[in-house]
Design an enzyme around this catalytic site. Structure first.
Site, PDB file in Angstrom:
ATOM      1  N   ARG A  54      30.490  13.060  81.437  1.00  0.00           N
ATOM      2  CA  ARG A  54      30.174  13.005  82.865  1.00  0.00           C
ATOM      3  C   ARG A  54      31.507  13.100  83.605  1.00  0.00           C
ATOM      4  O   ARG A  54      32.566  13.172  82.999  1.00  0.00           O
ATOM      5  CB  ARG A  54      29.340  11.759  83.236  1.00  0.00           C
ATOM      6  CG  ARG A  54      29.453  10.541  82.377  1.00  0.00           C
ATOM      7  CD  ARG A  54      30.771   9.863  82.462  1.00  0.00           C
ATOM      8  NE  ARG A  54      31.163   9.599  83.832  1.00  0.00           N
ATOM      9  CZ  ARG A  54      32.394   9.424  84.243  1.00  0.00           C
ATOM     10  NH1 ARG A  54      33.398   9.465  83.371  1.00  0.00           N
ATOM     11  NH2 ARG A  54      32.691   9.193  85.504  1.00  0.00           N
ATOM     12  N   ALA A  56      32.922  15.192  87.276  1.00  0.00           N
ATOM     13  CA  ALA A  56      32.753  16.579  87.699  1.00  0.00           C
ATOM     14  C   ALA A  56      33.553  17.591  86.864  1.00  0.00           C
ATOM     15  O   ALA A  56      32.983  18.559  86.341  1.00  0.00           O
ATOM     16  CB  ALA A  56      33.086  16.689  89.186  1.00  0.00           C
ATOM     17  N   ARG A  91      22.827  18.973  85.781  1.00  0.00           N
ATOM     18  CA  ARG A  91      23.109  17.954  86.809  1.00  0.00           C
ATOM     19  C   ARG A  91      23.349  18.665  88.144  1.00  0.00           C
ATOM     20  O   ARG A  91      24.013  19.706  88.162  1.00  0.00           O
ATOM     21  CB  ARG A  91      24.318  17.080  86.424  1.00  0.00           C
ATOM     22  CG  ARG A  91      24.014  16.191  85.206  1.00  0.00           C
ATOM     23  CD  ARG A  91      24.989  15.059  85.056  1.00  0.00           C
ATOM     24  NE  ARG A  91      24.832  14.054  86.080  1.00  0.00           N
ATOM     25  CZ  ARG A  91      25.717  13.063  86.281  1.00  0.00           C
ATOM     26  NH1 ARG A  91      26.793  12.980  85.529  1.00  0.00           N
ATOM     27  NH2 ARG A  91      25.512  12.160  87.226  1.00  0.00           N
ATOM     28  N   ASP A 243      32.759  14.582  93.465  1.00  0.00           N
ATOM     29  CA  ASP A 243      31.920  15.556  92.755  1.00  0.00           C
ATOM     30  C   ASP A 243      31.758  16.850  93.528  1.00  0.00           C
ATOM     31  O   ASP A 243      31.397  17.876  92.969  1.00  0.00           O
ATOM     32  CB  ASP A 243      30.560  14.950  92.456  1.00  0.00           C
ATOM     33  CG  ASP A 243      30.713  13.824  91.460  1.00  0.00           C
ATOM     34  OD1 ASP A 243      31.066  12.714  91.887  1.00  0.00           O
ATOM     35  OD2 ASP A 243      30.537  14.083  90.256  1.00  0.00           O
ATOM     36  N   ASN A 253      30.592  11.562  96.310  1.00  0.00           N
ATOM     37  CA  ASN A 253      31.086  10.843  95.132  1.00  0.00           C
ATOM     38  C   ASN A 253      30.045   9.795  94.754  1.00  0.00           C
ATOM     39  O   ASN A 253      29.009   9.642  95.416  1.00  0.00           O
ATOM     40  CB  ASN A 253      32.451  10.197  95.418  1.00  0.00           C
ATOM     41  CG  ASN A 253      33.140   9.730  94.149  1.00  0.00           C
ATOM     42  OD1 ASN A 253      33.181  10.467  93.157  1.00  0.00           O
ATOM     43  ND2 ASN A 253      33.649   8.517  94.131  1.00  0.00           N
ATOM     44  N   LYS A 254      30.317   9.060  93.689  1.00  0.00           N
ATOM     45  CA  LYS A 254      29.373   8.079  93.156  1.00  0.00           C
ATOM     46  C   LYS A 254      28.849   7.157  94.241  1.00  0.00           C
ATOM     47  O   LYS A 254      29.603   6.732  95.121  1.00  0.00           O
ATOM     48  CB  LYS A 254      30.092   7.284  92.051  1.00  0.00           C
ATOM     49  CG  LYS A 254      29.264   6.261  91.322  1.00  0.00           C
ATOM     50  CD  LYS A 254      27.977   6.794  90.763  1.00  0.00           C
ATOM     51  CE  LYS A 254      28.138   8.033  89.895  1.00  0.00           C
ATOM     52  NZ  LYS A 254      26.848   8.665  89.515  1.00  0.00           N
TER      53      LYS A 254
HETATM   54  O1  MRU Z   1      27.615  10.280  87.501  1.00  0.00           O
HETATM   55  P1  MRU Z   1      29.040  10.521  87.064  1.00  0.00           P
HETATM   56  O2  MRU Z   1      29.583   9.440  86.192  1.00  0.00           O
HETATM   57  O3  MRU Z   1      29.222  11.910  86.495  1.00  0.00           O
HETATM   58  O4  MRU Z   1      29.858  10.475  88.417  1.00  0.00           O
HETATM   59  C1  MRU Z   1      31.251  10.648  88.374  1.00  0.00           C
HETATM   60  C2  MRU Z   1      31.898  10.431  89.658  1.00  0.00           C
HETATM   61  O5  MRU Z   1      31.271  10.198  90.671  1.00  0.00           O
HETATM   62  C3  MRU Z   1      33.368  10.618  89.695  1.00  0.00           C
HETATM   63  O6  MRU Z   1      33.959   9.770  90.628  1.00  0.00           O
HETATM   64  C4  MRU Z   1      33.641  12.073  90.101  1.00  0.00           C
HETATM   65  O7  MRU Z   1      32.981  12.967  89.257  1.00  0.00           O
HETATM   66  C5  MRU Z   1      35.050  12.393  90.103  1.00  0.00           C
HETATM   67  S1  MRU Z   1      35.549  12.664  88.466  1.00  0.00           S
HETATM   68  C6  MRU Z   1      37.121  13.134  88.356  1.00  0.00           C
END
Ligand code: MRU
Length: 371
Positions: A54, A56, A91, A243, A253-254
């Site tokens: 996981r 991005a 995704r 992301d 982002n998350k």
């Molecule tokens: O759901 P995930 O774990 O794939 O989400 C990841 C994130 O939100 C990260 O902060 C984002 O991808 C940046 S990764 C360098």
């Protein structure tokens, strides 16, 4: 980066056969470091969907290798388009997935089938190597933010981060954590507040694991603690990954990132976003309206997994049976709340002008397309 002294990337080709693909199964961290060998495109698709990989940039790199695996089975054009479409559906929010697959397709479509496998592996390797180099550059460009605070006043620099945007989320170095690793290597005294990042706990499980293995001082906090710490002067700087960044500087982002940005703005704490150019979606201007937000299973909210006192890994229900749960996995922070972006080419304002000043070739590309 290193686990117990051994350098790892988050995805790599088998050193013997040079075609199968290795990943670290992130659903098993921090309890065990399980390496999974991907041998076909279905395994690559499953790895992304189930979040064995996981983050991005890593999703993009694994999709690229997945397409190379697909071509070993069938290098025809129909199969190429079908397998790329399947990977693209795994995704929805991280734009690196689409970016990597578009790049692979642009390279592979014009080639005769007999040449596609070799070209696909070469392109996937390039994507992975470029990501590692871009993240290392983000580290260099972002470390000055930390160094500036360290020279301005005595004592430790406290940085808050959300989710996991470290080397596990990219091919190497990470995005948000790259400036932290770079500043740490430069011997700047720093400490990281790690948001646990419910519901999947990427902060508590992955960021804490990474930082701990690298020797970086850190403290895991409940997601709700950040605002309080900022009010009491205990956060000098927030750095998060992303992301998808719109051309106007909105940042997906998350889930929970937006609340941190609001708290940072209210307390005058700088809120920076580290993004490789592969995460910028030049086709989108309004993040809240146009970035697709992944909705994940309610079970991620209603249950929690951890190590029981007897050492076993156990999943327990934390919500009364009968209660419904919702699980939007990302949110969008409007550009006005972002102090700036850290890219592989340097820092810029979270605005269209800021981004175009670092990536002027976009202007020419768009003029060419329009004419
Ligand atoms: O759901 P995930 O774990 O794939 O989400 C990841 C994130 O939100 C990260 O902060 C984002 O991808 C940046 S990764 C360098």
């Amino acid at each position: 980066m290193k686990i117990d002294g051994t350098p790892y990337r988050s995805v790599w080709l088998d050193t013997q056969d040079r075609w199968s693909v290795h990943i670290i199964d992130q659903t098993k961290l921090p309890w065990s470091v399980d390496i999974v060998q991907l041998t076909d495109v279905a395994m690559a698709g499953h790895a992304i969907r189930s979040m064995q990989v996981r983050g991005a940039p890593l999703i993009g790199a694994v999709a690229a290798y997945g397409l190379a695996l697909a071509l070993r089975a069938d290098a025809g054009t129909t199969a190429l388009e079908r397998d790329a479409a399947m990977l693209n559906e795994t995704r929805p929010t991280a734009v690196n997935l689409r970016w990597a697959l578009d790049r692979m397709l642009a390279r592979l479509r014009p080639l005769p089938a007999a040449e596609r496998v070799r070209a696909a592996y070469a392109e996937a390797e390039l994507i992975a190597d470029e990501d590692a180099a871009q993240c290392a550059a983000i580290g260099q460009h972002g470390a000055s933010l930390i160094a500036d605070i360290a020279v301005r006043r005595p004592g430790r620099v406290n940085i808050l981060t959300h989710c996991n945007a470290g080397w596990l989320a990219t091919v190497d170095w990470g995005t948000a954590l790259a400036p932290i690793y770079t500043a740490f290597e430069a011997k700047i005294d720093l400490h990281v507040w790690v948001d646990e990042t419910r519901p999947r706990n990427q902060g508590a499980f992955l960021t804490a694991f990474e930082l701990g293995k690298h020797g970086v001082a850190h403290t895991v906090i409940a997601d709700n603690a950040g605002g309080h710490l900022m009010q009491h002067g205990q956060v000098d700087l927030v750095i998060v990954g992303t992301d998808r960044v719109t051309r106007t500087g909105d940042v997906a982002n998350k889930i929970g990132t937006y609340l941190k940005a609001l708290a940072a703005a209210d307390n005058g704490v700088p809120f920076w976003v580290a993004t490789p150019s592969t995460t910028i979606d030049w086709t989108v201007s309004n993040g809240v309206r146009d970035i697709p937000i992944e909705e994940r299973a309610a079970s991620e909210v209603t249950t929690m997994t951890g190590r029981a006192l007897d050492g076993s890994i156990t999943t327990v229900r934390v919500v009364p049976s009968g209660s419904h749960a919702a699980n939007p996995a990302f949110d969008v922070t409007p550009a006005r709340l972002v102090s700036g972006l850290i890219t592989e080419r340097g820092q810029c304002d979270a605005t269209e002008e800021g981004l175009l000043s670092l990536f002027p070739e976009r202007v020419e590309a768009e003029l060419r397309q329009a004419s």
